[in-house]
Enzyme design. Structure first.
Site, short mmCIF file in Angstrom:
data_model
loop_
_atom_site.label_atom_id
_atom_site.label_comp_id
_atom_site.label_asym_id
_atom_site.label_seq_id
_atom_site.Cartn_x
_atom_site.Cartn_y
_atom_site.Cartn_z
N PHE A 159 57.88 71.67 -9.73
CA PHE A 159 58.22 72.37 -9.39
C PHE A 159 58.38 72.83 -7.88
O PHE A 159 58.77 73.77 -7.20
CB PHE A 159 58.57 73.86 -9.94
N GLU A 245 60.83 86.02 1.35
CA GLU A 245 61.08 84.79 0.25
C GLU A 245 62.07 84.89 -0.46
O GLU A 245 62.71 84.90 -1.00
CB GLU A 245 59.85 84.08 -0.72
N GLN A 282 97.03 91.02 -17.23
CA GLN A 282 96.14 92.34 -16.48
C GLN A 282 94.39 91.91 -16.92
O GLN A 282 94.03 92.38 -15.61
CB GLN A 282 96.66 94.23 -17.09
N GLN A 339 84.79 82.44 -16.89
CA GLN A 339 85.86 82.06 -18.16
C GLN A 339 87.23 82.30 -17.73
O GLN A 339 87.89 81.38 -17.77
CB GLN A 339 85.40 83.72 -18.20
#
Length: 382
Positions: A159, A245, A282, A339
């Site tokens: 990774f 970091e 709304q 969404q």
């Protein structure tokens, strides 16, 4: 809410960054995502404009400006341009690798690597994680054993951001199995050294343009001059630099969340449904109101954290709070923004879909958010 973090010099710097991102980064994002690799040439372009090594000493080619607000400008502009992959690579270079060299390297190590890293002609990586270790760094199996002439490095890392392109790797290795936290040392490994090899370029859910790789060290012969910092001081060196970091991750999280909100606000203004603009419903207005308020609160928190970092007062607990809270907020914001895009939000041609995938790593790397809560909780009951 108007932020008061920046002054006129930061605004001028932003113009330079924005022009660079518009011209040299944004047009290539799709190609980089497909290749899983960013052109080396854009690194050197960034270096030539002073976008790398902002706080590195001037004698080594850096900007000599200890002001994280300039890094924040770079992060914001890359996130706004849907260039999270390049941002991830630059963040490793400037917020992880260079601070180790600036603060721990010998004069010879500094002279060899810092000018090239600032110029973007060299790329750096930090190799901590191993298969089976994750956030538990005291379980690493990569070892460096003493020889009459130096060290033999043996092990595997995974990774590793910038792992394919890296010219130099800061490697965390066990040097004394019986010394507990004092049994680890950092090494600088030139990737042309015999015995160093790269494994797979890993296929990821998000940040697809950034090269993430497995690295192998097969009896790599190192000298004492390749030790970074103190022998046995590796774990302490990591702990001292983790706040920056983690603040970098927090900063990226919030800049990404802000960009997602800005894209979504524009989208809901342009799209219609049932004969009216989406932002006239709304529910849409309520969601946008919630996110806008949350972002205002979060920016105030992050700006304070940046001020603490610049003053040398950002603690490990402060950084853990910022990393956990803001990366979790990013997940929540991007999900709600997707969404509001409806079905188009699921299409990779829209930046919100890519942002959704890119965001998922933020609560994981740099120490999982569960570890962040443990750091905070231990401090509370200590």
């Amino acid at each position: 809410m108007k932020r008061n973090l920046y002054d006129a010099d930061h605004d001028l710097f932003r113009e330079t960054v924005r022009e660079f991102v518009t011209r040299e980064v944004a047009p290539h994002r799709e190609r980089w995502d497909e290749a899983g690799l960013i052109d080396r040439s854009v690194w050197s372009m960034a270096g030539s404009l002073g976008l790398l090594g902002i706080d590195a000493p001037a004698e080594y080619g850096g900007g000599a400006v200890r002001d994280y607000r300039y890094r924040m400008v770079v992060i914001e502009e890359l996130c706004a341009a849907d260039s999270a992959s390049f941002n991830a690579g630059l963040s490793v270079q400037d917020d992880l690798v260079l601070p180790y060299l600036i603060e721990l390297a010998s004069p010879d190590q500094k002279l060899r690597w810092i000018p090239a890293l600032c110029a973007g002609t060299a790329i750096g990586a930090l190799a901590l994680t191993e298969p089976g270790t994750g956030s538990d760094l005291q379980r690493v199996r990569t070892t460096a054993r003493r020889t009459p002439d130096g060290w033999i490095l043996e092990g595997q890392k995974t990774f590793i951001t910038n792992g394919v392109l890296a010219d130099v790797v800061v490697v965390f290795a066990r040097t004394d199995a019986d010394a507990g936290a004092g049994g680890f040392t950092l090494f600088l490994v030139d990737t042309t050294t015999p015995g160093f090899r790269r494994g797979r370029k890993l296929a990821k859910l998000g940040l697809r343009g950034n090269d993430t790789a497995e690295l192998f060290f097969d009896d790599v012969v190192l000298r004492d001059a390749d030790v970074l910092g103190a022998v046995g001081g590796g774990f302490g060196h990591l702990m001292e630099r983790l706040p920056r970091e983690r603040l970098s991750i927090a900063a990226t999280s919030l800049a990404s969340a802000q960009s997602a909100f800005d894209w979504t606000r524009a989208y809901t203004r342009e799209r219609t449904a049932f004969g009216q603009r989406i932002d006239e419903f709304q529910n849409t207005r309520f969601v946008l109101a919630e996110i806008d308020t949350e972002l205002d609160v979060a920016w105030a928190f992050l700006d304070r954290s940046i001020a603490l970092l610049d003053a040398g007062e950002l603690t490990a607990v402060d950084a853990a709070k910022a990393k956990w809270w803001l990366s979790d907020l990013q997940q929540n914001v991007v999900d709600r923004c997707l969404q509001l895009h409806g079905g188009y939000g699921y299409m990779l041609e829209y930046p919100i879909a890519r942002a959704y995938a890119d965001a998922r790593i933020q609560p994981i790397y740099g120490g999982t958010n569960e570890i962040m809560k443990e750091i905070i909780g231990r401090d509370l009951v200590r």
